[in-house]
Every structure is written in C-alpha cells, then in structure tokens.
Design a protein around this motif. Sequence first.
Motif, PDB file in Angstrom:
ATOM      1  N   PHE A 101       0.832  -1.207   0.000  1.00 16.19           N
ATOM      2  CA  PHE A 101       0.000   0.000   0.000  1.00 16.19           C
ATOM      3  C   PHE A 101       0.868   1.259   0.000  1.00 16.19           C
ATOM      4  O   PHE A 101       0.600   2.213  -0.752  1.00 16.19           O
ATOM      5  N   TYR A 102       1.927   1.266   0.817  1.00 16.04           N
ATOM      6  CA  TYR A 102       2.822   2.424   0.847  1.00 16.04           C
ATOM      7  C   TYR A 102       3.471   2.645  -0.522  1.00 16.04           C
ATOM      8  O   TYR A 102       3.685   3.791  -0.946  1.00 16.04           O
ATOM      9  N   TYR A 103       3.809   1.576  -1.181  1.00 15.81           N
ATOM     10  CA  TYR A 103       4.424   1.649  -2.511  1.00 15.81           C
ATOM     11  C   TYR A 103       3.479   2.349  -3.491  1.00 15.81           C
ATOM     12  O   TYR A 103       3.867   3.294  -4.197  1.00 15.81           O
ATOM     13  N   ALA A 104       2.230   1.881  -3.533  1.00 15.39           N
ATOM     14  CA  ALA A 104       1.242   2.487  -4.422  1.00 15.39           C
ATOM     15  C   ALA A 104       0.935   3.920  -4.008  1.00 15.39           C
ATOM     16  O   ALA A 104       0.780   4.810  -4.862  1.00 15.39           O
ATOM     17  N   LEU A 105       0.862   4.167  -2.709  1.00 14.07           N
ATOM     18  CA  LEU A 105       0.574   5.518  -2.215  1.00 14.07           C
ATOM     19  C   LEU A 105       1.687   6.486  -2.585  1.00 14.07           C
ATOM     20  O   LEU A 105       1.424   7.632  -2.971  1.00 14.07           O
ATOM     21  N   ILE A 107       3.656   6.355  -5.152  1.00 10.86           N
ATOM     22  CA  ILE A 107       3.524   6.655  -6.582  1.00 10.86           C
ATOM     23  C   ILE A 107       2.444   7.707  -6.800  1.00 10.86           C
ATOM     24  O   ILE A 107       2.627   8.669  -7.560  1.00 10.86           O
ATOM     25  N   THR A 108       1.317   7.543  -6.119  1.00 13.67           N
ATOM     26  CA  THR A 108       0.211   8.491  -6.254  1.00 13.67           C
ATOM     27  C   THR A 108       0.624   9.890  -5.818  1.00 13.67           C
ATOM     28  O   THR A 108       0.320  10.885  -6.498  1.00 13.67           O
ATOM     29  N   ILE A 124      12.434   9.004 -10.926  1.00  6.13           N
ATOM     30  CA  ILE A 124      13.556   8.803  -9.996  1.00  6.13           C
ATOM     31  C   ILE A 124      13.074   8.162  -8.703  1.00  6.13           C
ATOM     32  O   ILE A 124      13.637   7.154  -8.238  1.00  6.13           O
ATOM     33  N   GLY A 125      12.043   8.743  -8.095  1.00  3.91           N
ATOM     34  CA  GLY A 125      11.569   8.207  -6.818  1.00  3.91           C
ATOM     35  C   GLY A 125      11.138   6.757  -6.914  1.00  3.91           C
ATOM     36  O   GLY A 125      11.512   5.921  -6.084  1.00  3.91           O
ATOM     37  N   VAL A 126      10.365   6.445  -7.958  1.00  2.82           N
ATOM     38  CA  VAL A 126       9.831   5.087  -8.083  1.00  2.82           C
ATOM     39  C   VAL A 126      10.917   4.096  -8.484  1.00  2.82           C
ATOM     40  O   VAL A 126      10.976   2.976  -7.953  1.00  2.82           O
ATOM     41  N   MET A 127      11.809   4.500  -9.391  1.00  4.22           N
ATOM     42  CA  MET A 127      12.851   3.575  -9.836  1.00  4.22           C
ATOM     43  C   MET A 127      13.912   3.342  -8.768  1.00  4.22           C
ATOM     44  O   MET A 127      14.467   2.234  -8.657  1.00  4.22           O
ATOM     45  N   VAL A 128      14.219   4.349  -7.966  1.00  2.00           N
ATOM     46  CA  VAL A 128      15.126   4.130  -6.837  1.00  2.00           C
ATOM     47  C   VAL A 128      14.525   3.096  -5.895  1.00  2.00           C
ATOM     48  O   VAL A 128      15.218   2.204  -5.391  1.00  2.00           O
ATOM     49  N   PRO A 213      10.976   6.521  -1.978  1.00  2.44           N
ATOM     50  CA  PRO A 213      10.631   7.251  -3.204  1.00  2.44           C
ATOM     51  C   PRO A 213      10.360   8.725  -2.985  1.00  2.44           C
ATOM     52  O   PRO A 213      10.782   9.562  -3.790  1.00  2.44           O
ATOM     53  N   LEU A 214       9.662   9.063  -1.892  1.00  2.00           N
ATOM     54  CA  LEU A 214       9.338  10.467  -1.648  1.00  2.00           C
ATOM     55  C   LEU A 214      10.589  11.290  -1.385  1.00  2.00           C
ATOM     56  O   LEU A 214      10.788  12.360  -1.978  1.00  2.00           O
TER      57      LEU A 214
END
Length: 224
Positions: A101-105, A107-108, A124-128, A213-214
């Motif tokens: 859930f944190y992963y999807a959140l 990204i959102t 960058i955030g998601v790929m890291v 990611p953030l």
Amino acid sequence: MYNAYNDISQSVSQISAVVIWLGLVFLTSAILRHFGHEPELVRKVVHIGAGNVLPIAWWLHVPFGICLAAGILFSAIALASHYTNILPMLNDVGRKTYGVFYYALSITILVALFWEQHPQYVAIGVMVMSWGDGMAALIGKRFGRHTFVHLGNQRSLEGSLAMFVTSMAVIVAILGFSQDLQWRNVMMSVPVAAIAALLEAYSPGGTDNLSVPLVSAVLSYFLQ
C-alpha cells in the motif's frame, strides 16, 4: 470531432501499453510461483516490474489525470489486498505489513506533485525504490554476510551497498535521459543514493516503500 477521436485513441493506446506491461509482469510472477520459486523472488519481480510502469508512462506521455486515477486505484487495491490477500504474490513472504500500500501511495503522491511539470522526479523516486530496494533484497539474500538487525528487520551491508550503487545508476540514467548528461548530476546522485540506502535499511514495517521514493524524488528536485 477528429481531434477528440485522436485524443481518445491515443489514451486507449497509452493505457493498453501499460496494461500489457503489467500483465507480463504478473504473468511472469505466476509462472515463477507455479515452478516453486521463493516467494521473495516472486515479490521482487513484481516490485521491480511494476516500478517500470512509470518510465513507460512518461515515455508515452500518459496524461496526469490517467496516472493519478491509476495510482488511486492501485492504492485501493493494495490496501484491500492487505486484508483479503487478493494479490498473493506480494504478500506471502512471511510478514504482514502495509508495504505494498505504501508503494502504491508513494507513486500516487509523486504523480500529484511532479507529473505535470517534472515527471523525471516521479521516475527517480519510483525507480530508486523498485530497482534499488529490489537489488538490495536479492543481493543481500544471495551474498549478504555482514548482517544487522533494526526493529526486527534484518539487513546486510552488501544489500545496502547494492541499494546505493543501483540508486546512483538510476538517478544518473534518468537525468541523463531527460537532459544532457552532466557531471553535477553524478555528484548530486551520491547523497540522494546514500540517504535512500539508509532509509531502506532503517525504515520499519515496510515504510521504506513510502520514505525512499518520496525523499529521493524531493531531494533530487531541490538539489538540481
């Protein structure tokens, strides 16, 4: 009328490409599960593969509204999966956290913050997170000899090093794609990758899927 038709056709093509990619990711995970591969490997295949959706969406110029709606939808599905196990390939690794859930959140949130003006920082955030964390887990499990435990989570120095190196490579590659490759991008990637590796190692209960990611995206934005 013709322009409206073209817009709809383009959106359908963009969404279809993303759906096909996700279908391939989940098909691969199902095949791995069928042949008895370790659940952690299956989870990381999905983790890395799903993260690649963002660069694909960026390359295809998927509109902000579609990306945001998809992020909200996947966040809801991930939260439901925490309670109903509708995505078993993500939840059967012997621990029960809100990590998916944190992963999807994350990204959102990144889409909401950056997609319209600076999509490279979403990537960058998601790929890291996807590649960095994925390689940290796989390398750490295979080669980790120097381990440490924080709040019940075991990590290894080898895994953290893999996270650091992969994160640097991801940041430099994405910024090199979105602008001319510059030495300052390489220098900037070092502190961002180091902080990402620390967050991956010490964030408790799956919260690294939110913090990494953030922080990586926001730091990269401000250090540019």
